[in-house]
Motif scaffolding. Structure first.
Motif, PDB file in Angstrom:
ATOM      1  N   ALA A 262       0.855  -1.187   0.000  1.00 31.01           N
ATOM      2  CA  ALA A 262       0.000   0.000   0.000  1.00 31.01           C
ATOM      3  C   ALA A 262       0.893   1.239   0.000  1.00 31.01           C
ATOM      4  O   ALA A 262       2.107   1.144   0.190  1.00 31.01           O
ATOM      5  N   VAL A 263       0.257   2.376  -0.185  1.00 36.87           N
ATOM      6  CA  VAL A 263       0.921   3.645   0.099  1.00 36.87           C
ATOM      7  C   VAL A 263       0.675   3.944   1.573  1.00 36.87           C
ATOM      8  O   VAL A 263      -0.475   3.906   2.031  1.00 36.87           O
ATOM      9  N   TYR A 264       1.737   4.210   2.298  1.00 34.26           N
ATOM     10  CA  TYR A 264       1.651   4.474   3.729  1.00 34.26           C
ATOM     11  C   TYR A 264       1.782   5.970   3.974  1.00 34.26           C
ATOM     12  O   TYR A 264       2.698   6.618   3.459  1.00 34.26           O
ATOM     13  N   TYR A 265       0.870   6.494   4.767  1.00 37.82           N
ATOM     14  CA  TYR A 265       0.834   7.914   5.092  1.00 37.82           C
ATOM     15  C   TYR A 265       0.981   8.098   6.598  1.00 37.82           C
ATOM     16  O   TYR A 265       0.403   7.342   7.379  1.00 37.82           O
ATOM     17  N   CYS A 266       1.716   9.116   7.005  1.00 34.73           N
ATOM     18  CA  CYS A 266       1.648   9.506   8.401  1.00 34.73           C
ATOM     19  C   CYS A 266       0.790  10.766   8.502  1.00 34.73           C
ATOM     20  O   CYS A 266       0.657  11.528   7.538  1.00 34.73           O
ATOM     21  N   ALA A 267       0.194  10.938   9.670  1.00 35.25           N
ATOM     22  CA  ALA A 267      -0.752  12.014   9.880  1.00 35.25           C
ATOM     23  C   ALA A 267      -0.681  12.472  11.325  1.00 35.25           C
ATOM     24  O   ALA A 267      -0.281  11.700  12.205  1.00 35.25           O
ATOM     25  N   ALA A 268      -1.091  13.698  11.566  1.00 37.09           N
ATOM     26  CA  ALA A 268      -1.045  14.255  12.918  1.00 37.09           C
ATOM     27  C   ALA A 268      -2.387  14.860  13.304  1.00 37.09           C
ATOM     28  O   ALA A 268      -3.069  15.465  12.470  1.00 37.09           O
ATOM     29  N   GLU A 269      -2.736  14.652  14.555  1.00 33.56           N
ATOM     30  CA  GLU A 269      -3.974  15.209  15.096  1.00 33.56           C
ATOM     31  C   GLU A 269      -3.774  15.427  16.590  1.00 33.56           C
ATOM     32  O   GLU A 269      -2.876  14.845  17.192  1.00 33.56           O
TER      33      GLU A 269
ATOM     34  N   LEU B  18      -9.589  10.869  11.215  1.00 29.35           N
ATOM     35  CA  LEU B  18      -9.960  12.252  11.504  1.00 29.35           C
ATOM     36  C   LEU B  18      -8.732  13.148  11.605  1.00 29.35           C
ATOM     37  O   LEU B  18      -8.827  14.257  12.114  1.00 29.35           O
ATOM     38  N   TYR B  19      -7.599  12.645  11.131  1.00 32.31           N
ATOM     39  CA  TYR B  19      -6.361  13.391  11.278  1.00 32.31           C
ATOM     40  C   TYR B  19      -6.343  14.602  10.360  1.00 32.31           C
ATOM     41  O   TYR B  19      -6.766  14.534   9.199  1.00 32.31           O
ATOM     42  N   ARG B  20      -5.819  15.699  10.865  1.00 30.59           N
ATOM     43  CA  ARG B  20      -5.883  16.963  10.158  1.00 30.59           C
ATOM     44  C   ARG B  20      -4.722  17.167   9.191  1.00 30.59           C
ATOM     45  O   ARG B  20      -4.901  17.710   8.111  1.00 30.59           O
ATOM     46  N   TYR B  21      -3.533  16.757   9.583  1.00 30.81           N
ATOM     47  CA  TYR B  21      -2.342  17.001   8.786  1.00 30.81           C
ATOM     48  C   TYR B  21      -1.815  15.678   8.236  1.00 30.81           C
ATOM     49  O   TYR B  21      -1.748  14.682   8.956  1.00 30.81           O
ATOM     50  N   TRP B  22      -1.411  15.692   6.977  1.00 25.82           N
ATOM     51  CA  TRP B  22      -0.984  14.473   6.295  1.00 25.82           C
ATOM     52  C   TRP B  22       0.328  14.680   5.550  1.00 25.82           C
ATOM     53  O   TRP B  22       0.586  15.773   5.015  1.00 25.82           O
TER      54      TRP B  22
END
Length: 121
Positions: free
Chosen positions: A92-99, A107-111
């Motif tokens: 898959a494509v893996y994303y990190c995110a911040a909330e 529901l994470y705001r920043y990607w």
């Protein structure tokens, strides 16, 4: 505002390991939780793991529990996802995110921009 940059993706054989990195920046990033999500072709984005930057609390999806480990390095402002015993279905494509809150919900705001992980059988 939080900025995130992922790295560490690549091609690996089934049973192998990879470590993803998520470098964070921003004045208040230490107040956030950081999560990893993944999205395979034709599938919805799904939660993988998350960690609270303040106290290190973690959450894992059942599908990766015991194989993946999320951790953080405060000095480097980086969150890691150590992935062991990889399976083709982890491709898959893996994303990190911040909330602000530690959650498994999307529901994470920043990607970040994402990094490709491909596991061959």
């Amino acid at each position: 505002q939080v900025q995130l940059v992922e790295s560490g993706g690549g091609l690996v054989q089934a049973g192998g390991s990879l470590r993803l990195s998520c470098a964070a920046s921003g004045r208040t990033f230490s107040a956030y939780a950081v999560g990893w999500f993944r999205q395979a072709p034709g599938k919805v984005r799904e939660f993988v793991a998350a960690i609270s930057w303040s106290d290190g609390s973690t959450l894992y999806a059942d599908s990766v529990e015991g194989r993946f480990t999320i951790s953080r390095d405060n000095a480097k402002k980086t969150v890691y996802l150590q992935m062991n015993s990889l399976k083709p279905e982890d491709t898959a494509v893996y994303y990190c995110a911040a909330e602000m809150s530690l959650t498994s919900r999307n529901l994470y705001r920043y990607w970040g921009q994402g990094t490709q992980v491909t596991v061959s059988s």
